[in-house]
Scaffold this active site. Sequence first.
Site, short mmCIF file in Angstrom:
data_model
loop_
_atom_site.label_atom_id
_atom_site.label_comp_id
_atom_site.label_asym_id
_atom_site.label_seq_id
_atom_site.Cartn_x
_atom_site.Cartn_y
_atom_site.Cartn_z
N CYS A 2 0.87 -1.17 0.00
CA CYS A 2 0.00 0.00 0.00
C CYS A 2 0.90 1.22 0.00
O CYS A 2 1.64 1.46 0.96
CB CYS A 2 -0.90 0.00 1.23
SG CYS A 2 -1.97 1.46 1.34
N GLU A 103 -3.83 1.36 -6.18
CA GLU A 103 -2.83 0.42 -6.68
C GLU A 103 -2.67 0.66 -8.18
O GLU A 103 -3.57 1.23 -8.82
CB GLU A 103 -3.22 -1.04 -6.42
CG GLU A 103 -2.89 -1.54 -5.03
CD GLU A 103 -1.40 -1.54 -4.71
OE1 GLU A 103 -0.58 -1.26 -5.62
OE2 GLU A 103 -1.05 -1.78 -3.55
#
Length: 219
Positions: A2, A103
């Site tokens: 992340c 992402e």
Amino acid sequence: MCGRFTLTVGENYLKQQYNAKGEVDWLPSYNIAPTQGVLAVVHDGESNRLGKMSWGLIPSWAKDESMRSKMINARLETADEKPSFKRLMAKRRCLILADSFYEWKKEGKEKKPVRIYAPNNEYFAFAGLWDRWKSEKGDMISCTILTKQANQDIDSIHHRMPVILPREYEQEWINFEAKDPSEVKKWVHELSDIPLKHYEVSTYVNSPRNNDETCIERV
């Protein structure tokens, strides 16, 4: 992993939701990047406290800040063994608040940014670890986000994902009592995943300098 996320929910609302003390100056952020401030909740043994932490862990024993950009994530699978995380898994656990994360999905030679969010929740909490680093300039409170193998909602985008705690287990995660790090890891592994959805956004989000609603617009 992340490496970028958002938190656009108001500070006062979150204080009420977590029955937390603390005063912070938080503005909606559409593109939170490593080394920037994040909004987090801890338990001090008596009550929940809401405050800012710096994203990118600096362990208390570190000689300088050089490792922080490499410590934005901690792998759940080994966090109970690594010197930087083992002690924190036992007692220094926090909630890192967000309402989506990004992402980059690889398609051929391109990497397309994708926004991932929880359709049934206005906000959610990453499982985080924190530490206090003392320097000549004063104390710095920093944190890292636990990650795990991606589930079926995410694996078409990336092979890793942040650990997002179900709402009913958030308080247990930050419980002040010390716990065995391996037991903590086992407990997290057994938690159910919250539902996640996603959509593609523009490459505008690629630059951390860009931080406005354009970052979360669908393309």
